[in-house]
Scaffold this motif. Sequence first.
Motif, short mmCIF file in Angstrom:
data_model
loop_
_atom_site.label_atom_id
_atom_site.label_comp_id
_atom_site.label_asym_id
_atom_site.label_seq_id
_atom_site.Cartn_x
_atom_site.Cartn_y
_atom_site.Cartn_z
N TYR A 1 -58.12 12.71 -24.54
CA TYR A 1 -59.37 12.93 -23.81
C TYR A 1 -60.48 11.93 -24.15
CZ TYR A 1 -60.26 15.08 -28.32
OH TYR A 1 -60.37 15.30 -29.65
N TYR B 1 -62.51 10.35 -21.41
CA TYR B 1 -63.35 11.34 -20.74
C TYR B 1 -64.64 11.55 -21.53
CZ TYR B 1 -59.68 12.45 -17.42
OH TYR B 1 -58.75 12.37 -16.40
N SER C 1 -52.33 15.93 -15.55
CA SER C 1 -52.84 14.57 -15.38
C SER C 1 -52.23 13.86 -14.17
CB SER C 1 -52.57 13.75 -16.65
OG SER C 1 -51.17 13.59 -16.85
#
Length: 170
Positions: A56, A59, A147
Amino acid sequence: MLTRRAAITGAAALATGCAAVRLPQQAAASGLVTRDGAALRLDGRRYRFAGANMWYAAYLGADAPFGDRDRLKRELDRLAALGVGNVRLLASSDASPLRGSIGEATFRGRTGAYNETLLQGLDFTLAELGRRGMKAVLYLTNFWEWSGGMMTYLSWTNGGRYLDMNDPAH
């Protein structure tokens, strides 16, 4: 125009070709980790590492409502303090018809356009890793539905048909 499929196919062919070549012991200093037989090398020296999965990170590095650059820096500082020098992170995700996918907050949307915010988040993350002397393993796809994954690629190539493991109708 270079398509994502052509890029992935080309990268796979290049990786396969490189795997067959034994790299010289005295490679020029590049900062890149290479393979020498079963060993990894960094600038000609044996490379060993402690790594962590931080899928992550891009992100968090994004300048977006879901991003948190301060948290990213704190987490990287903590990993570095623990001796983690190699981080595995997601560098691609695709909007998907799959029920369990993350929706539109992906590197590539349903129209095929790339999400500049996430790409900049990836750039920010890589720069922060570099500031700490850390390396990254970037993965581009997997088999996880959230994903996009390989099932999304399959749907692109066979007229939109796919198997959604999270949908009882499938």
